[in-house]
Design an enzyme around this catalytic site. Sequence first.
Site, PDB file in Angstrom:
ATOM      1  N   LYS A 171       0.860  -1.193   0.000  1.00  0.00           N
ATOM      2  CA  LYS A 171       0.000   0.000   0.000  1.00  0.00           C
ATOM      3  C   LYS A 171       0.894   1.240   0.000  1.00  0.00           C
ATOM      4  O   LYS A 171       1.442   1.628   1.022  1.00  0.00           O
ATOM      5  CB  LYS A 171      -0.936   0.044   1.211  1.00  0.00           C
ATOM      6  CG  LYS A 171      -2.053   1.065   0.971  1.00  0.00           C
ATOM      7  CD  LYS A 171      -2.464   1.853   2.177  1.00  0.00           C
ATOM      8  CE  LYS A 171      -1.632   3.032   2.530  1.00  0.00           C
ATOM      9  NZ  LYS A 171      -1.620   4.181   1.618  1.00  0.00           N
ATOM     10  N   GLU A 177      10.012   1.333  10.267  1.00  0.00           N
ATOM     11  CA  GLU A 177      10.998   2.390   9.995  1.00  0.00           C
ATOM     12  C   GLU A 177      10.259   3.695  10.214  1.00  0.00           C
ATOM     13  O   GLU A 177       9.477   4.124   9.371  1.00  0.00           O
ATOM     14  CB  GLU A 177      11.487   2.304   8.539  1.00  0.00           C
ATOM     15  CG  GLU A 177      12.264   1.047   8.199  1.00  0.00           C
ATOM     16  CD  GLU A 177      13.674   1.046   8.768  1.00  0.00           C
ATOM     17  OE1 GLU A 177      14.116   2.060   9.329  1.00  0.00           O
ATOM     18  OE2 GLU A 177      14.338  -0.003   8.651  1.00  0.00           O
ATOM     19  N   CYS A 231      13.611  10.995   6.731  1.00  0.00           N
ATOM     20  CA  CYS A 231      13.649  10.588   8.146  1.00  0.00           C
ATOM     21  C   CYS A 231      15.049  10.739   8.726  1.00  0.00           C
ATOM     22  O   CYS A 231      15.212  10.780   9.935  1.00  0.00           O
ATOM     23  CB  CYS A 231      13.188   9.153   8.262  1.00  0.00           C
ATOM     24  SG  CYS A 231      14.061   8.085   7.127  1.00  0.00           S
ATOM     25  N   GLU A 251       9.833  16.314  14.552  1.00  0.00           N
ATOM     26  CA  GLU A 251      10.555  16.222  13.278  1.00  0.00           C
ATOM     27  C   GLU A 251      10.021  17.333  12.377  1.00  0.00           C
ATOM     28  O   GLU A 251       8.847  17.317  12.020  1.00  0.00           O
ATOM     29  CB  GLU A 251      10.189  14.854  12.697  1.00  0.00           C
ATOM     30  CG  GLU A 251      11.139  14.234  11.767  1.00  0.00           C
ATOM     31  CD  GLU A 251      10.588  12.891  11.274  1.00  0.00           C
ATOM     32  OE1 GLU A 251       9.419  12.538  11.511  1.00  0.00           O
ATOM     33  OE2 GLU A 251      11.365  12.190  10.623  1.00  0.00           O
TER      34      GLU A 251
HETATM   35  P1  NAP Z   1       2.427   8.468   7.490  1.00  0.00           P
HETATM   36  O1  NAP Z   1       1.382   9.515   7.523  1.00  0.00           O
HETATM   37  O2  NAP Z   1       2.628   7.634   8.693  1.00  0.00           O
HETATM   38  O3  NAP Z   1       2.063   7.551   6.242  1.00  0.00           O
HETATM   39  C1  NAP Z   1       2.860   6.455   5.875  1.00  0.00           C
HETATM   40  C2  NAP Z   1       1.983   5.422   5.196  1.00  0.00           C
HETATM   41  O4  NAP Z   1       1.025   4.946   6.135  1.00  0.00           O
HETATM   42  C3  NAP Z   1       1.181   5.979   4.026  1.00  0.00           C
HETATM   43  O5  NAP Z   1       1.053   4.990   3.039  1.00  0.00           O
HETATM   44  C4  NAP Z   1      -0.166   6.271   4.662  1.00  0.00           C
HETATM   45  O6  NAP Z   1      -1.207   6.251   3.739  1.00  0.00           O
HETATM   46  C5  NAP Z   1      -0.272   5.077   5.599  1.00  0.00           C
HETATM   47  N1  NAP Z   1      -1.226   5.246   6.689  1.00  0.00           N
HETATM   48  C6  NAP Z   1      -1.632   6.379   7.296  1.00  0.00           C
HETATM   49  N2  NAP Z   1      -2.531   6.067   8.272  1.00  0.00           N
HETATM   50  C7  NAP Z   1      -2.671   4.719   8.270  1.00  0.00           C
HETATM   51  C8  NAP Z   1      -3.444   3.788   9.026  1.00  0.00           C
HETATM   52  N3  NAP Z   1      -4.258   4.184  10.001  1.00  0.00           N
HETATM   53  N4  NAP Z   1      -3.344   2.479   8.734  1.00  0.00           N
HETATM   54  C9  NAP Z   1      -2.527   2.051   7.753  1.00  0.00           C
HETATM   55  N5  NAP Z   1      -1.773   2.881   6.998  1.00  0.00           N
HETATM   56  C10 NAP Z   1      -1.837   4.188   7.265  1.00  0.00           C
HETATM   57  O7  NAP Z   1       3.849   9.057   7.126  1.00  0.00           O
HETATM   58  P2  NAP Z   1       4.209  10.004   5.923  1.00  0.00           P
HETATM   59  O8  NAP Z   1       3.762  11.373   6.256  1.00  0.00           O
HETATM   60  O9  NAP Z   1       3.748   9.407   4.625  1.00  0.00           O
HETATM   61  O10 NAP Z   1       5.813   9.902   5.922  1.00  0.00           O
HETATM   62  C11 NAP Z   1       6.609  10.719   6.682  1.00  0.00           C
HETATM   63  C12 NAP Z   1       7.104   9.980   7.910  1.00  0.00           C
HETATM   64  O11 NAP Z   1       7.776   8.792   7.510  1.00  0.00           O
HETATM   65  C13 NAP Z   1       8.126  10.769   8.686  1.00  0.00           C
HETATM   66  O12 NAP Z   1       7.876  10.663  10.064  1.00  0.00           O
HETATM   67  C14 NAP Z   1       9.435  10.091   8.330  1.00  0.00           C
HETATM   68  O13 NAP Z   1      10.447  10.254   9.298  1.00  0.00           O
HETATM   69  C15 NAP Z   1       9.012   8.681   8.187  1.00  0.00           C
HETATM   70  N6  NAP Z   1       9.986   7.944   7.378  1.00  0.00           N
HETATM   71  C16 NAP Z   1      10.786   7.039   8.000  1.00  0.00           C
HETATM   72  C17 NAP Z   1      11.745   6.349   7.272  1.00  0.00           C
HETATM   73  C18 NAP Z   1      12.653   5.356   7.935  1.00  0.00           C
HETATM   74  O14 NAP Z   1      13.283   4.602   7.212  1.00  0.00           O
HETATM   75  N7  NAP Z   1      12.746   5.315   9.251  1.00  0.00           N
HETATM   76  C19 NAP Z   1      11.862   6.577   5.897  1.00  0.00           C
HETATM   77  C20 NAP Z   1      11.026   7.497   5.295  1.00  0.00           C
HETATM   78  C21 NAP Z   1      10.080   8.170   6.054  1.00  0.00           C
HETATM   79  P3  NAP Z   1      -1.706   7.604   3.001  1.00  0.00           P
HETATM   80  O15 NAP Z   1      -0.483   8.407   2.639  1.00  0.00           O
HETATM   81  O16 NAP Z   1      -2.389   7.054   1.810  1.00  0.00           O
HETATM   82  O17 NAP Z   1      -2.571   8.309   3.971  1.00  0.00           O
END
Ligand code: NAP
Length: 526
Positions: free
Chosen positions: A220, A295, A329, A426
């Site tokens: 997804k 992650e 991240c 962040e």
């Molecule tokens: P996010 O809002 O947590 O979304 C990540 C994924 O989860 C998206 O596909 C999102 O779908 C989905 N999602 C959201 N709510 C969900 C739920 N209740 N159930 C299942 N899936 C759900 O994060 P983001 O804003 O896309 O990404 C930024 C974050 O990712 C930052 O905190 C960054 O640090 C972190 N990150 C970490 C790493 C690492 O390797 N540690 C790498 C890259 C990014 P939708 O977008 O379709 O809503």
Amino acid sequence: MIMALVRATLARSHLPSACRLPTLFFRRQMSETPQLTASISRLRQSGLLKTQGLIGGKWVDAYDGKTIEVQNPATGELIASVPCMGKTEAADAISSAYSTFSSWSKLTANDRSKRLRKWYDLLLSHKDDLALLITLEQGKPLKEALTEVIYGANFIEFFAEEAKRIYGDIIPPTLNDRRLLVFKQPVGVVGAITPWNFPLAMITRKVGPALASGCTLVIKPSELTPLTALAAAELALQAGIPPGALNVVLGNASEIGDALLESTQVRKLTFTGSTAVGKKLMSGSANTVKKVSLELGGNAPCIVFDDADIDVAVKGTLAAKFRNSGQTCVCANRILVQEGIYEKFADAFSKAVQNLQVGNGLEDGVAQGPLINEAAIEKVERLIKDATSKGANVMFGGKRHSLGMTFYEPTVIGNVNNEMLLCREEVFGPVAPLLRFKTEEEAIHMANDTNAGLAAYIFTQSMPRSWRVSEALEYGLVGVNEGSISTEVAPFGGVKQSGLGREGSKYGIDEYLEVKYVCFGNIKEL
Ligand code: NAP
């Protein structure tokens, strides 16, 4: 007031767990620019503009016909509409992955390896089109998008090779008539949920080791950047990854997430994204006791000691902070500078930041694209407001860019302290907060004073100090005199609330394997 409304409407809305409203009024009034028309036509010709989900090898719409619009964050233009799927489509994708698991996992490692290698070749031969897609839907500069394609493809190559090296063990027995063996077997069906900031690499880091070990997947991708995922899936099919081994569903995040969590057929969940969603998924996995890899978010300290080479420190900090407009991240979130070098560093760093060209990532020379959406820019504004109200001073930038949309000026802020929200959350934007420290002990204390533990950076010319400090930092990754450290051959992952498990490297494949001990008894000795 009117301008704020226009800006908010033009910038992409962010309603995370549901399909966004189909149309934005202002964007509808805009005609497609010739640049977008040409890009779309090029992508159509390459066969990489896929606008349906992939279930069991078939490209499908949402069963109720609902769609989500994918927009270019640099212009607000509509790139394409994709299905807004939910529980039912996710359930079908899980069934398809489950029924394909027995055949895919039984192929020889060599066979799986060859197909992955072919996929890698195809990703590289389409690297320019994939980079274009990434820039269009995510906004990062084209050159950076190309680097992501190569980085992302490298995970497929690495794990194509690693597929052939999934070794077990033979353990010396404790009784003479026994033989003790350890097998490594694929976990089974994997649910993979990925974010928007690396639309390709966050997927290949999971899919590479999963397929290599014999697992099948339901992916997804983020609703903000689904097109790159779909293009990569098309190339996987062309490479001979069988229908059903890799499924892509997109749309209603919480519905799809719940379907993955509730299914007993899904044996592992791998997630990259925010810590808040990661925690929800971790607790949701408890009921079916799934294996989980997470992650999550970081809060990276970047420590510049008095004895640093200033040019190396400026270059490294710039790379660690401003890649993807600060939306990674591992981006430096707090720049800790020792008092003896503070003024000199602040001056040289601010000058370097002033040279970063902001604009549409498709244009030459652009180093900073837009932020992903209005919510992202509002977060940046909130954190800067908090910092300046508590005594921090904006040294450069500090406001929305005159280009409008979600462009933000690359920003340097001085006199920041660890208690400001800028250092507790962040920022995920092009904002570099500078903090002063006196001693090595103080820097280590400040760096570790957070719940996150993903990446950290240090700049020093002292070898003993670099050993001491890198050992003392409570982080999964440490860059010493280097601001760009991610590679497919090294383990990537966090400690504390930054996550569980590692991606990439020989360690990354273990996340997709179960260890089975088999005891052969009653071996009659000669
Ligand atoms: P996010 O809002 O947590 O979304 C990540 C994924 O989860 C998206 O596909 C999102 O779908 C989905 N999602 C959201 N709510 C969900 C739920 N209740 N159930 C299942 N899936 C759900 O994060 P983001 O804003 O896309 O990404 C930024 C974050 O990712 C930052 O905190 C960054 O640090 C972190 N990150 C970490 C790493 C690492 O390797 N540690 C790498 C890259 C990014 P939708 O977008 O379709 O809503």
